[in-house]
Write an enzyme that holds these catalytic residues in place. Structure first.
Site, short mmCIF file in Angstrom:
data_model
loop_
_atom_site.label_atom_id
_atom_site.label_comp_id
_atom_site.label_asym_id
_atom_site.label_seq_id
_atom_site.Cartn_x
_atom_site.Cartn_y
_atom_site.Cartn_z
N CYS A 332 0.72 -1.23 0.08
CA CYS A 332 0.13 -0.03 0.14
C CYS A 332 0.86 1.16 0.01
O CYS A 332 1.53 1.66 -0.91
CB CYS A 332 -0.95 -0.18 1.17
SG CYS A 332 -2.27 1.11 1.04
N HIS A 438 -3.80 -5.36 1.27
CA HIS A 438 -3.57 -5.90 2.91
C HIS A 438 -3.96 -7.30 3.04
O HIS A 438 -4.76 -7.73 2.23
CB HIS A 438 -4.48 -4.71 3.65
CG HIS A 438 -3.94 -3.59 3.64
ND1 HIS A 438 -2.64 -3.06 4.29
CD2 HIS A 438 -4.40 -2.31 3.12
CE1 HIS A 438 -2.64 -1.64 4.10
NE2 HIS A 438 -3.72 -1.23 3.25
#
Length: 503
Positions: A332, A438
């Protein structure tokens, strides 16, 4: 709907942990129970099945309660973006970024309405609720307009248990002081005390229990032993330092960059289940050394944290490590930092429209921050396995913006998503990986494949997959059963059942 609220004398006293255990114990007894935290301040978040963003702790507590996570379990999530401002997530969707003062002055009534609505929705489905407070309930400067402790107990009309952490010292003063600072109506709602993180022979604390009960007039309903590694995800940032610590003697050394606004550090907790893996934080170039892999995690403030890396000399250390043969994985915000350039046209990352920052320039891409946040659960396949079948991968995305190729990439996509879209960056047989996904390491088959690459490089034996999901469920059960004898559990349930405002 019956319920109980766990408040603490301080942050990191054990509220999240005990709420998780209470959810599991009630669920195992056939009670349809929901966790609840009205307002959560954390960059550690969880995406529900429907794509709503809530605090990670309530997502984990929902798993412990054997129920599906919902934004009604955490209607307000505050994600710090600086020392003075936070993004406000209301019922799982971004609302605004506000300073602490603006939030306090403008949001209170809306917050009360949200809490009442959420509790009403939970009452429609559940028999019981386990509510978690935040920090201390007697912060005098905050009490008048607080949305997370005694006001919530009042709105839900539930009794309160007060927990204190004995390990940090001052347990008697913290309990008595907290109770003394409550007004009479608040004090009447507290029905018991819990002592957390006790080390040693419980008989040595019998006089302490007797003193507390006599001094406060409240029963001590549990003295919970210190658990060295209960493996139930922590929420509070105070628990970060003790979560990942170097363990000499373990074959693999994984270094995670400790970013100021790190988010979703629990992405990497499945690595703790691996017997030969040591996971440690790195917050300076001098401490990087030569690990088997460097992980750059997610962050709520990518450009701010990238600038911090540069100030600490970590940007140079990371690039030097990679150019000397090291392996890097960026997740991310970490993926965004690995790109050549980061462009914040709308000011959604920095608060300053038009901000541009040079990245670490290891991935030939440009990150463009957008106005709208992506929050979605994701499924795909990892195809870069040579002669193996593709590995299924699932997780979730929480990010602003996207990364696009600036030049013709030398690598290829990390994943092929359902629907055919490419995701992330993968080069040099996995020596450099960037992804927005994630929960990646919670995919046991992929995690094992990735770790076995590191093992082969060091001529270590490959390992079979460890089921982190099964281990987590089993761990909920085993920790709950380990804690239960240290609780007066039947009395706690009686308090829930018999509570009324006049008791």
């Amino acid at each position: 709907m019956k319920g109980i609220m766990i408040q603490g004398t301080s942050s990191d006293a054990g509220k999240s942990f005990l709420a998780t255990i209470f959810c599991r114990l009630l669920s195992k007894e056939g009670v349809k129970v929901a966790p609840f935290k009205s307002q959560n301040m954390s960059n550690n978040s969880y995406v529900t099945r429907d794509g709503f963003e809530i605090g990670r702790a309530q997502g984990i507590q929902a798993e412990a309660a054997n129920t599906e996570a919902s934004p009604y379990m955490n209607p307000i999530l505050l994600k710090p973006t600086s020392q003075q401002s936070s993004e406000v997530i209301l019922f799982g969707r971004p609302l605004a970024t506000l300073s602490g003062m603006a939030y306090r002055e403008t949001f209170y009534e809306k917050g009360l309405d949200a809490i009442q609505m959420a509790l009403g929705k939970l009452r429609e489905t559940y028999q019981a609720v386990v509510i978690e407070g935040a920090g201390s309930p007697v912060e005098i400067n905050l009490k008048k307009r607080e949305l997370v402790n005694m006001k919530v107990a009042e709105l839900a009309d539930v009794p309160v248990l007060l927990v204190s952490d004995i390990e940090r010292g001052g347990v008697f003063a913290s309990i008595v002081g907290t109770l003394e600072l409550m007004d009479p109506l608040e004090r009447a709602r507290v029905k018991g005390l819990l002592i957390n993180k006790f080390r040693g022979d419980i008989r040595l604390f019998e006089d302490g229990v007797a003193w507390l009960e006599k001094r406060t007039g409240l029963p001590v309903l549990g003295v919970i032993p210190f658990m060295e590694s209960h493996m139930i995800e922590a929420e509070d940032s105070l628990s970060l330092n003790g979560r990942f610590m170097s363990q000499p003697g373990k074959a693999l050394d994984i270094a995670i960059i400790k970013l100021p606004y790190i988010s979703n550090y629990t992405d990497f907790e499945p690595l703790l289940f691996e017997d030969d893996v040591s996971v440690r934080w790195v917050d300076s170039g001098d401490s990087l050394d030569n690990p088997d892999c460097v992980i750059i995690p997610g962050t709520k403030s990518t450009i701010h944290d990238l600038r911090q890396l540069k100030q600490l000399g970590l940007d140079y250390a990371i690039r030097n490590y990679y150019h000397n043969g090291g392996r890097i994985l960026g997740v991310c915000g970490g993926y965004q930092m690995l790109c050549a350039e980061l462009v914040d046209e709308h000011g959604t990352d920095t608060g300053l429209p038009g901000s541009v920052e040079d990245g670490l320039s290891l991935i030939p891409a440009r990150t463009m921050f957008s106005r709208e946040k992506t929050t979605v659960r994701t499924k795909g396949e990892f195809h870069n396995t040579n002669d193996r079948e593709p590995i299924p991968v699932q997780g979730y995305e929480i990010h602003l913006g996207y990364s696009e190729w600036k030049d013709e990439p030398s690598g290829k996509a990390f994943l092929r998503l359902e629907g055919g879209n490419a995701e992330g960056y993968y080069s040099e047989n996995g020596r450099l990986i960037g992804t927005y996904i994630h929960h990646l390491f919670h995919n046991d088959e992929w995690r094992t494949f990735w770790l076995n690459q590191l093992r082969r490089k060091k001529q270590l034996p490959e390992q079979q997959a460890v089921s982190s999901g099964d281990k987590r469920s089993t761990r909920f059960d085993s920790v709950a059963e380990e804690i239960r004898p240290h609780l007066q559990w039947e009395k706690i349930k009686t308090i829930m059942e018999e509570w009324s405002p006049k008791t």
